[in-house]
Design a protein around this motif. Sequence first.
Motif, PDB file in Angstrom:
ATOM      1  N   ARG A   1       0.682 -15.657 -55.859  1.00 49.49           N
ATOM      2  CA  ARG A   1       1.759 -15.344 -54.990  1.00 49.49           C
ATOM      3  C   ARG A   1       3.217 -15.449 -55.406  1.00 49.49           C
ATOM      4  NH1 ARG A   1       1.622 -18.177 -50.671  1.00 49.49           N
ATOM      5  NH2 ARG A   1       0.026 -19.955 -51.537  1.00 49.49           N
ATOM      6  N   LEU A   2       3.271 -16.580 -56.160  1.00 50.13           N
ATOM      7  CA  LEU A   2       4.650 -16.871 -56.460  1.00 50.13           C
ATOM      8  C   LEU A   2       5.290 -15.835 -57.620  1.00 50.13           C
ATOM      9  CD1 LEU A   2       4.566 -20.657 -57.625  1.00 50.13           C
ATOM     10  CD2 LEU A   2       6.282 -19.702 -55.922  1.00 50.13           C
ATOM     11  N   LYS A   3       4.274 -15.283 -58.421  1.00 48.96           N
ATOM     12  CA  LYS A   3       4.614 -14.195 -59.125  1.00 48.96           C
ATOM     13  C   LYS A   3       5.032 -12.825 -58.570  1.00 48.96           C
ATOM     14  CE  LYS A   3       2.458 -15.569 -63.550  1.00 48.96           C
ATOM     15  NZ  LYS A   3       1.223 -15.467 -64.685  1.00 48.96           N
ATOM     16  N   ALA A   4       4.029 -12.680 -57.359  1.00 51.38           N
ATOM     17  CA  ALA A   4       4.319 -11.446 -56.469  1.00 51.38           C
ATOM     18  C   ALA A   4       5.573 -11.387 -55.739  1.00 51.38           C
ATOM     19  CB  ALA A   4       3.502 -11.277 -55.453  1.00 51.38           C
ATOM     20  N   MET A   5       6.142 -12.591 -55.439  1.00 48.66           N
ATOM     21  CA  MET A   5       7.395 -12.977 -54.895  1.00 48.66           C
ATOM     22  C   MET A   5       8.528 -12.930 -55.575  1.00 48.66           C
ATOM     23  SD  MET A   5       8.042 -16.227 -52.332  1.00 48.66           S
ATOM     24  CE  MET A   5       9.462 -16.421 -51.318  1.00 48.66           C
ATOM     25  N   PHE A   6       8.487 -13.527 -56.855  1.00 48.65           N
ATOM     26  CA  PHE A   6       9.445 -13.538 -58.156  1.00 48.65           C
ATOM     27  C   PHE A   6       8.992 -12.890 -59.440  1.00 48.65           C
ATOM     28  CE2 PHE A   6       9.666 -17.457 -55.378  1.00 48.65           C
ATOM     29  CZ  PHE A   6      10.754 -17.336 -54.748  1.00 48.65           C
ATOM     30  N   PRO A   7       8.836 -11.540 -59.247  1.00 48.08           N
ATOM     31  CA  PRO A   7       8.569 -10.971 -60.466  1.00 48.08           C
ATOM     32  C   PRO A   7       9.299 -11.078 -61.636  1.00 48.08           C
ATOM     33  CG  PRO A   7       9.328  -9.289 -58.963  1.00 48.08           C
ATOM     34  CD  PRO A   7       9.387 -10.625 -58.143  1.00 48.08           C
ATOM     35  N   GLY A   8      10.477 -11.370 -61.463  1.00 48.83           N
ATOM     36  CA  GLY A   8      11.391 -11.623 -62.581  1.00 48.83           C
ATOM     37  C   GLY A   8      11.107 -13.124 -63.223  1.00 48.83           C
ATOM     38  N   GLU A   9      10.289 -13.831 -62.539  1.00 54.34           N
ATOM     39  CA  GLU A   9      10.259 -15.155 -63.147  1.00 54.34           C
ATOM     40  C   GLU A   9       8.915 -15.627 -63.518  1.00 54.34           C
ATOM     41  OE1 GLU A   9      12.643 -17.054 -63.056  1.00 54.34           O
ATOM     42  OE2 GLU A   9      14.046 -16.715 -61.654  1.00 54.34           O
ATOM     43  N   LYS A  10       8.033 -14.287 -63.986  1.00 57.05           N
ATOM     44  CA  LYS A  10       6.802 -14.741 -64.049  1.00 57.05           C
ATOM     45  C   LYS A  10       6.529 -15.543 -65.607  1.00 57.05           C
ATOM     46  CE  LYS A  10       4.701 -10.346 -62.425  1.00 57.05           C
ATOM     47  NZ  LYS A  10       4.196  -9.010 -62.683  1.00 57.05           N
ATOM     48  N   ALA A  11       7.618 -15.210 -66.626  1.00 60.36           N
ATOM     49  CA  ALA A  11       7.229 -15.997 -67.964  1.00 60.36           C
ATOM     50  C   ALA A  11       7.555 -17.664 -67.501  1.00 60.36           C
ATOM     51  CB  ALA A  11       8.386 -15.677 -68.887  1.00 60.36           C
ATOM     52  N   GLY A  12       8.575 -17.716 -66.735  1.00 61.12           N
ATOM     53  CA  GLY A  12       8.875 -19.015 -66.211  1.00 61.12           C
ATOM     54  C   GLY A  12       7.849 -19.906 -65.420  1.00 61.12           C
ATOM     55  N   ILE A  13       7.235 -19.106 -64.709  1.00 64.71           N
ATOM     56  CA  ILE A  13       6.193 -19.682 -63.687  1.00 64.71           C
ATOM     57  C   ILE A  13       4.845 -20.022 -64.582  1.00 64.71           C
ATOM     58  CG2 ILE A  13       4.369 -18.964 -62.093  1.00 64.71           C
ATOM     59  CD1 ILE A  13       6.285 -17.181 -60.854  1.00 64.71           C
ATOM     60  N   ASP A  14       4.668 -19.219 -65.804  1.00 63.01           N
ATOM     61  CA  ASP A  14       3.592 -19.390 -66.679  1.00 63.01           C
ATOM     62  C   ASP A  14       3.830 -20.804 -67.401  1.00 63.01           C
ATOM     63  OD1 ASP A  14       1.877 -17.469 -66.008  1.00 63.01           O
ATOM     64  OD2 ASP A  14       2.601 -16.002 -67.463  1.00 63.01           O
ATOM     65  N   ILE A  15       5.080 -20.942 -67.804  1.00 67.16           N
ATOM     66  CA  ILE A  15       5.552 -22.100 -68.700  1.00 67.16           C
ATOM     67  C   ILE A  15       5.526 -23.494 -67.628  1.00 67.16           C
ATOM     68  CG2 ILE A  15       7.730 -23.107 -69.759  1.00 67.16           C
ATOM     69  CD1 ILE A  15       8.350 -20.210 -70.527  1.00 67.16           C
ATOM     70  N   TYR A  16       5.949 -23.128 -66.652  1.00 68.67           N
ATOM     71  CA  TYR A  16       6.023 -24.196 -65.769  1.00 68.67           C
ATOM     72  C   TYR A  16       4.827 -24.897 -65.541  1.00 68.67           C
ATOM     73  CZ  TYR A  16       6.357 -27.055 -61.520  1.00 68.67           C
ATOM     74  OH  TYR A  16       6.098 -28.135 -60.354  1.00 68.67           O
ATOM     75  N   PHE A  17       3.737 -24.247 -64.991  1.00 69.87           N
ATOM     76  CA  PHE A  17       2.403 -24.478 -64.735  1.00 69.87           C
ATOM     77  C   PHE A  17       1.493 -25.155 -65.891  1.00 69.87           C
ATOM     78  CE2 PHE A  17       3.409 -22.438 -60.794  1.00 69.87           C
ATOM     79  CZ  PHE A  17       2.996 -23.507 -59.835  1.00 69.87           C
ATOM     80  N   ARG A  18       1.879 -24.353 -67.043  1.00 66.95           N
ATOM     81  CA  ARG A  18       1.328 -24.770 -68.442  1.00 66.95           C
ATOM     82  C   ARG A  18       1.619 -25.899 -68.952  1.00 66.95           C
ATOM     83  NH1 ARG A  18       1.947 -20.059 -70.771  1.00 66.95           N
ATOM     84  NH2 ARG A  18       3.926 -20.952 -72.176  1.00 66.95           N
ATOM     85  N   THR A  19       2.994 -26.232 -68.669  1.00 75.92           N
ATOM     86  CA  THR A  19       3.516 -27.538 -69.356  1.00 75.92           C
ATOM     87  C   THR A  19       3.197 -28.633 -68.356  1.00 75.92           C
ATOM     88  OG1 THR A  19       5.587 -26.124 -69.882  1.00 75.92           O
ATOM     89  CG2 THR A  19       5.722 -28.592 -69.706  1.00 75.92           C
ATOM     90  N   ILE A  20       3.129 -28.533 -66.996  1.00 75.93           N
ATOM     91  CA  ILE A  20       2.768 -29.438 -66.093  1.00 75.93           C
ATOM     92  C   ILE A  20       1.550 -30.255 -66.431  1.00 75.93           C
ATOM     93  CG2 ILE A  20       1.944 -29.839 -63.759  1.00 75.93           C
ATOM     94  CD1 ILE A  20       4.672 -29.984 -63.636  1.00 75.93           C
ATOM     95  N   PHE A  21       0.414 -29.172 -66.560  1.00 75.06           N
ATOM     96  CA  PHE A  21      -0.950 -29.519 -66.915  1.00 75.06           C
ATOM     97  C   PHE A  21      -1.279 -30.133 -68.027  1.00 75.06           C
ATOM     98  CE2 PHE A  21      -1.816 -26.162 -63.414  1.00 75.06           C
ATOM     99  CZ  PHE A  21      -2.000 -27.114 -62.397  1.00 75.06           C
ATOM    100  N   ARG A  22      -0.519 -29.655 -69.267  1.00 77.56           N
ATOM    101  CA  ARG A  22      -0.591 -30.025 -70.631  1.00 77.56           C
ATOM    102  C   ARG A  22      -0.055 -31.553 -70.682  1.00 77.56           C
ATOM    103  NH1 ARG A  22       2.027 -26.302 -74.459  1.00 77.56           N
ATOM    104  NH2 ARG A  22       0.257 -25.022 -73.937  1.00 77.56           N
ATOM    105  N   LEU A  23       1.023 -31.804 -69.938  1.00 73.09           N
ATOM    106  CA  LEU A  23       1.611 -33.392 -70.073  1.00 73.09           C
ATOM    107  C   LEU A  23       0.459 -34.273 -69.331  1.00 73.09           C
ATOM    108  CD1 LEU A  23       5.422 -32.361 -69.081  1.00 73.09           C
ATOM    109  CD2 LEU A  23       4.442 -33.217 -71.369  1.00 73.09           C
ATOM    110  N   GLN A  24       0.117 -33.699 -68.220  1.00 73.37           N
ATOM    111  CA  GLN A  24      -0.859 -34.773 -67.395  1.00 73.37           C
ATOM    112  C   GLN A  24      -2.028 -34.967 -68.255  1.00 73.37           C
ATOM    113  OE1 GLN A  24      -3.653 -33.630 -64.701  1.00 73.37           O
ATOM    114  NE2 GLN A  24      -3.034 -35.223 -63.011  1.00 73.37           N
TER     115      GLN A  24
END
Length: 240
Positions: free
Chosen positions: A112-135
């Motif tokens: 839903r975030l990607k659908a709402m912010f199509p121009g931020e798809k790359a950043g969304i992937d980076i954000y969640f991938r980084t969050i989970f990897r750090l944890q």
Amino acid sequence: MKEKYDVIVIGSGLGGLCAGAELASAGRRVLVLEQHSRPGGSAAAFRRKDFVFEAGLHMTGMPEEGDGEYAFYRECGLLEKLDFVPVPEFYYVKGRNFDFVFGNDIRDNIRRLKAMFPGEKAGIDIYFRTIFRLQEQALRINGKKGLSRFLNILISPLRYPKLIRAMLTDTGSFLDRIFHDERIKIILLANIGYYGDDPYSLSFLFFAIAQAGFYRKGGSYIRGGSHQLPEGLAEHIRTH
């Protein structure tokens, strides 16, 4: 004759109580000193007329078998004393010209975030991938015991360089680097009050570890109020 203790803990907030409970479980004589009439610090609920106000843990992660938190709760007898009630969604954001319900299904949130912010798809992937990897990396280090844990911490700058960078990076700067739309930053920081009030003074590592727990497990409320947790810890210390 004066009482003698192995350890004296100043303050009965959750940090002090957890330390005291661990020491009591290990057979140490522990004294916890608190200036207030009840333990728990800000983990408390209070009544005003017909209403109960939650001043502390509006939401927390439910302990799951296999993680360190679950083992601690079991050791302190809290699993039998506390009833965790799952909350339907993480939070709801109402902006000036947008709104977003951040639910407990992380894949659906990302979609839903990607659908709402199509121009931020790359950043969304980076954000969640980084969050989970750090944890995952932080839990890997924390899961070690004794000398192995000490050595892991010692070599962590070489083995986990991203962990160290995240510790030295503030949350606001990280989001500014990967996102352009202020609205998605607002959505991802909607519960910043849990950790502080300024994303530019909050370690991204601290934020990532805590947020990833909610993202993975969803949030729960302790039935009866958050004071049930410190009171259970205090009882464990007293009886041990």
